[in-house]
Design a protein around this motif. Structure first.
Motif, PDB file in Angstrom:
ATOM      1  N   PHE A  50      42.026  -7.174  31.252  1.00  0.00           N
ATOM      2  CA  PHE A  50      41.784  -7.791  32.559  1.00  0.00           C
ATOM      3  C   PHE A  50      43.022  -8.522  33.075  1.00  0.00           C
ATOM      4  O   PHE A  50      43.476  -8.287  34.196  1.00  0.00           O
ATOM      5  CB  PHE A  50      40.604  -8.769  32.454  1.00  0.00           C
ATOM      6  N   MET A 109      39.432 -18.445  36.805  1.00  0.00           N
ATOM      7  CA  MET A 109      38.244 -18.058  36.041  1.00  0.00           C
ATOM      8  C   MET A 109      37.747 -19.226  35.217  1.00  0.00           C
ATOM      9  O   MET A 109      38.544 -20.061  34.765  1.00  0.00           O
ATOM     10  CB  MET A 109      38.584 -16.882  35.120  1.00  0.00           C
ATOM     11  N   LYS A 233      42.381 -12.434  45.814  1.00  0.00           N
ATOM     12  CA  LYS A 233      40.981 -12.854  45.884  1.00  0.00           C
ATOM     13  C   LYS A 233      40.414 -12.574  47.273  1.00  0.00           C
ATOM     14  O   LYS A 233      39.291 -12.069  47.405  1.00  0.00           O
ATOM     15  CB  LYS A 233      40.869 -14.340  45.557  1.00  0.00           C
ATOM     16  N   SER A 238      40.963  -8.800  43.199  1.00  0.00           N
ATOM     17  CA  SER A 238      40.576  -9.487  41.968  1.00  0.00           C
ATOM     18  C   SER A 238      39.140  -9.136  41.573  1.00  0.00           C
ATOM     19  O   SER A 238      38.835  -8.951  40.394  1.00  0.00           O
ATOM     20  CB  SER A 238      40.712 -11.004  42.130  1.00  0.00           C
ATOM     21  N   SER A 242      37.801  -7.406  38.166  1.00  0.00           N
ATOM     22  CA  SER A 242      36.744  -8.067  37.406  1.00  0.00           C
ATOM     23  C   SER A 242      35.575  -7.121  37.155  1.00  0.00           C
ATOM     24  O   SER A 242      35.025  -7.064  36.052  1.00  0.00           O
ATOM     25  CB  SER A 242      36.266  -9.317  38.153  1.00  0.00           C
ATOM     26  N   GLN A 243      35.187  -6.382  38.176  1.00  0.00           N
ATOM     27  CA  GLN A 243      34.102  -5.408  38.015  1.00  0.00           C
ATOM     28  C   GLN A 243      34.445  -4.371  36.960  1.00  0.00           C
ATOM     29  O   GLN A 243      33.589  -3.961  36.173  1.00  0.00           O
ATOM     30  CB  GLN A 243      33.827  -4.711  39.359  1.00  0.00           C
ATOM     31  N   TRP A 245      36.248  -4.718  34.254  1.00  0.00           N
ATOM     32  CA  TRP A 245      36.241  -5.227  32.883  1.00  0.00           C
ATOM     33  C   TRP A 245      34.958  -5.937  32.486  1.00  0.00           C
ATOM     34  O   TRP A 245      34.598  -5.966  31.306  1.00  0.00           O
ATOM     35  CB  TRP A 245      37.434  -6.159  32.672  1.00  0.00           C
ATOM     36  N   ASP A 249      31.723  -9.723  39.419  1.00  0.00           N
ATOM     37  CA  ASP A 249      32.826 -10.513  39.951  1.00  0.00           C
ATOM     38  C   ASP A 249      32.707 -11.924  39.399  1.00  0.00           C
ATOM     39  O   ASP A 249      31.863 -12.706  39.836  1.00  0.00           O
ATOM     40  CB  ASP A 249      32.770 -10.530  41.488  1.00  0.00           C
ATOM     41  N   ILE A 251      35.458 -13.981  39.203  1.00  0.00           N
ATOM     42  CA  ILE A 251      36.635 -14.718  39.636  1.00  0.00           C
ATOM     43  C   ILE A 251      36.212 -16.049  40.247  1.00  0.00           C
ATOM     44  O   ILE A 251      35.267 -16.119  41.023  1.00  0.00           O
ATOM     45  CB  ILE A 251      37.435 -13.892  40.670  1.00  0.00           C
TER      46      ILE A 251
END
Length: 252
Positions: A50, A109, A233, A238, A242-243, A245, A249, A251
């Protein structure tokens, strides 16, 4: 005169790192390459994760090439302050102690320090760790979290420190540890692949935030990187990473 002109042109080309244009400046990213899913090696030995995807995209927007340099995570501040790396980007927790030596971006995060035990363990919470052997990654924020709760930590029979979380979890599986304290993101990623082997307790050792760490004197890069992260973002990049891994979301 022609020789002088040619020499002058050659000098200009050298100063510009070649008449064809300078190569993009590298951004050397220090990371622990055994820290899934933030940064680790895949089955082809390529560094992925990520934070690797985040850093690579940020570097591209900065007009740089990301170079990933595995380091001893317990020596991360020395690597940064000696300028062997430009940034620390690998699930780096923002703490007041670290702020003394590291400049941080705004957090991107949130994370917790969770407790993992074997699936058949009788340990149900922090109180049950008294007299037990607990594992943790050396130099990690898990150590800092435990130091904040010394009333509990002092009850452990032993606190064993490992070079990485994977080694600690393997010792937990082998019965050489009673519990492991680890970043939630990493712990859930790893144990999710080992269904039925581990249990994550409801108790934890606090909530924290991840940020990117830079040299204290590198304010120019900090300002530019902060803007790039905000842009990533804002435009949804971002969230897409995130989706990929985490399936959501997450973040901040």
């Amino acid at each position: 005169m022609k020789k002088l002109l040619a020499a002058a042109l050659l000098l200009v080309c050298v100063l510009l790192a070649g008449c064809g244009g300078a190569e993009p400046k590298k951004m050397v990213v220090g990371l622990d390459d055994n820290f899934p899913p933030m940064g680790f090696r895949d089955d082809k030995n390529n560094i992925t994760g990520f934070d690797v995807d985040m850093a690579r995209e940020a570097a591209r927007r900065l007009g740089r090439e990301a170079e990933f340099k595995p380091i001893d995570w317990s020596s991360k501040e020395a690597e940064l302050n000696s300028k062997r790396v430009d940034v620390l980007w690998n699930g780096l927790t923002i703490t007041e102690k670290r702020r003394q030596n590291i400049a941080f971006t705004a957090p991107y995060m949130e994370n917790r320090q969770i407790i993992i035990v074997a699936a058949n363990s009788a340990i149900r919470g922090k109180a049950d760790l008294a007299g037990k052997v607990v594992g943790v990654q050396d130099g990690s924020s898990s150590v800092d979290a435990l130091e904040k709760e010394m009333d509990t930590t002092r009850t452990f029979r032993d606190l064993k420190k490992y070079p990485d979380n994977v080694a600690a979890l393997l010792d937990l599986k082998a019965g050489r540890l009673d519990a492991v304290v680890v970043d939630e993101i990493v712990g859930r990623y790893y144990t999710g692949k080992k269904t039925g082997e581990y249990t994550i307790l409801g108790d934890h050792f606090g909530t924290e935030e991840y940020g990117v760490g830079l040299h204290k004197d590198d304010q120019e890069l900090l300002t530019k990187l902060q803007k790039v992260l905000a842009d990533m973002k804002q435009d949804g990049t971002s969230a897409q990473i995130s989706q990929k891994w985490f399936g959501a979301d997450i973040i901040k």
